[in-house]
Design a protein around this motif. Structure first.
Motif, mmCIF file in Angstrom:
data_model
loop_
_atom_site.group_PDB
_atom_site.id
_atom_site.type_symbol
_atom_site.label_atom_id
_atom_site.label_comp_id
_atom_site.label_asym_id
_atom_site.label_seq_id
_atom_site.Cartn_x
_atom_site.Cartn_y
_atom_site.Cartn_z
ATOM 1 N N ALA A 81 0.838 -1.194 0.000
ATOM 2 C CA ALA A 81 0.000 0.000 0.000
ATOM 3 C C ALA A 81 0.873 1.244 0.000
ATOM 4 O O ALA A 81 1.869 1.308 0.715
ATOM 5 C CB ALA A 81 -0.911 -0.010 1.210
ATOM 6 N N TYR A 82 0.485 2.208 -0.811
ATOM 7 C CA TYR A 82 1.206 3.476 -0.865
ATOM 8 C C TYR A 82 0.235 4.620 -0.661
ATOM 9 O O TYR A 82 -0.931 4.523 -1.040
ATOM 10 C CB TYR A 82 1.898 3.650 -2.222
ATOM 11 N N CYS A 83 0.748 5.697 -0.082
ATOM 12 C CA CYS A 83 -0.072 6.895 0.015
ATOM 13 C C CYS A 83 -0.166 7.504 -1.391
ATOM 14 O O CYS A 83 0.578 7.123 -2.291
ATOM 15 C CB CYS A 83 0.533 7.884 1.007
ATOM 16 N N ASN A 84 -1.074 8.457 -1.515
ATOM 17 C CA ASN A 84 -1.328 9.024 -2.831
ATOM 18 C C ASN A 84 -0.094 9.612 -3.513
ATOM 19 O O ASN A 84 0.180 9.276 -4.664
ATOM 20 C CB ASN A 84 -2.437 10.066 -2.712
ATOM 21 N N PRO A 85 0.658 10.494 -2.853
ATOM 22 C CA PRO A 85 1.840 11.067 -3.517
ATOM 23 C C PRO A 85 2.857 9.999 -3.938
ATOM 24 O O PRO A 85 3.414 10.066 -5.035
ATOM 25 C CB PRO A 85 2.448 11.997 -2.462
ATOM 26 N N CYS A 86 3.097 9.017 -3.063
ATOM 27 C CA CYS A 86 4.069 7.972 -3.395
ATOM 28 C C CYS A 86 3.552 7.124 -4.551
ATOM 29 O O CYS A 86 4.309 6.725 -5.426
ATOM 30 C CB CYS A 86 4.341 7.085 -2.186
ATOM 31 N N TRP A 87 2.263 6.844 -4.540
ATOM 32 C CA TRP A 87 1.685 6.032 -5.601
ATOM 33 C C TRP A 87 1.840 6.737 -6.943
ATOM 34 O O TRP A 87 2.251 6.152 -7.935
ATOM 35 C CB TRP A 87 0.212 5.755 -5.295
ATOM 36 N N LYS A 88 1.540 8.042 -6.945
ATOM 37 C CA LYS A 88 1.665 8.818 -8.183
ATOM 38 C C LYS A 88 3.107 8.829 -8.663
ATOM 39 O O LYS A 88 3.383 8.706 -9.850
ATOM 40 C CB LYS A 88 1.188 10.254 -7.949
ATOM 41 N N ARG A 89 4.036 9.014 -7.687
ATOM 42 C CA ARG A 89 5.441 9.063 -8.052
ATOM 43 C C ARG A 89 5.869 7.743 -8.676
ATOM 44 O O ARG A 89 6.605 7.696 -9.649
ATOM 45 C CB ARG A 89 6.278 9.389 -6.809
ATOM 46 N N ARG A 90 5.378 6.641 -8.089
ATOM 47 C CA ARG A 90 5.732 5.328 -8.623
ATOM 48 C C ARG A 90 5.178 5.136 -10.024
ATOM 49 O O ARG A 90 5.825 4.565 -10.890
ATOM 50 C CB ARG A 90 5.222 4.237 -7.685
ATOM 51 N N GLN A 91 3.953 5.620 -10.243
ATOM 52 C CA GLN A 91 3.371 5.534 -11.582
ATOM 53 C C GLN A 91 4.238 6.280 -12.592
ATOM 54 O O GLN A 91 4.513 5.796 -13.677
ATOM 55 C CB GLN A 91 1.964 6.153 -11.597
ATOM 56 N N ASP A 92 4.677 7.480 -12.183
ATOM 57 C CA ASP A 92 5.534 8.291 -13.044
ATOM 58 C C ASP A 92 6.818 7.563 -13.372
ATOM 59 O O ASP A 92 7.236 7.491 -14.525
ATOM 60 C CB ASP A 92 5.891 9.615 -12.358
ATOM 61 N N GLU A 93 7.442 7.021 -12.323
ATOM 62 C CA GLU A 93 8.713 6.330 -12.520
ATOM 63 C C GLU A 93 8.536 5.118 -13.416
ATOM 64 O O GLU A 93 9.363 4.842 -14.274
ATOM 65 C CB GLU A 93 9.299 5.911 -11.165
ATOM 66 N N GLU A 94 7.433 4.418 -13.233
ATOM 67 C CA GLU A 94 7.174 3.238 -14.053
ATOM 68 C C GLU A 94 7.015 3.610 -15.514
ATOM 69 O O GLU A 94 7.561 2.966 -16.393
ATOM 70 C CB GLU A 94 5.905 2.532 -13.569
ATOM 71 N N SER A 95 6.289 4.685 -15.760
ATOM 72 C CA SER A 95 6.059 5.063 -17.165
ATOM 73 C C SER A 95 7.340 5.562 -17.799
ATOM 74 O O SER A 95 7.520 5.452 -19.001
ATOM 75 C CB SER A 95 4.951 6.109 -17.261
ATOM 76 N N LYS A 96 8.249 6.103 -16.963
ATOM 77 C CA LYS A 96 9.525 6.555 -17.495
ATOM 78 C C LYS A 96 10.451 5.372 -17.793
ATOM 79 O O LYS A 96 11.145 5.348 -18.795
ATOM 80 C CB LYS A 96 10.211 7.485 -16.486
#
Ligand SMILES: [Zn+2]
Ligand SMILES: [Zn+2]
Length: 104
Positions: A81-96
């Motif tokens: 489980a991730y908080c919202n900011p961390c989850w978004k950051r992970r999504q960004d990193e994944e897409s990069k």
């Protein structure tokens, strides 16, 4: 230019960060108001509004920054489980890191 700002949640009185990224998003959507509630209270408010019981909300700590966070559902065992900011950051990193997937 936007700078991170700290806002006090109107519901739980805890300070939360209205990040520069979020401010940009609000601005791009022509939303002039700023959020009054923190992420966790927003999750609960959404459940309440959709007529769901807040007892389905799952309290946990973010696997990344270990902040207490509330999810609108219980994560599967193998999911962290991730908080919202961390989850978004992970999504960004994944897409990069996987541009082929981002092109989909
Ligand atoms: Zn709150
Ligand atoms: Zn986090």
């Amino acid at each position: 230019m936007f700078n991170d700002r700290e806002i006090v949640c109107c519901q739980c009185n805890l300070g939360f960060v209205f990040s520069a990224g979020e401010q940009e998003y609000f601005d791009s959507r022509k939303l002039s108001h700023e959020p009054k509630r923190c992420q966790n209270c927003r999750v609960l408010e959404r459940l309440r509004r959709s007529g769901k019981s807040t007892s389905t909300a799952f309290k946990t700590n973010c696997a990344d920054c270990s902040q207490p966070t509330i999810l609108p559902f219980q994560p599967k065992d193998d999911r962290q489980a991730y908080c919202n900011p961390c989850w978004k950051r992970r999504q960004d990193e994944e897409s990069k890191s996987s541009p082929e997937a981002a092109n989909f």
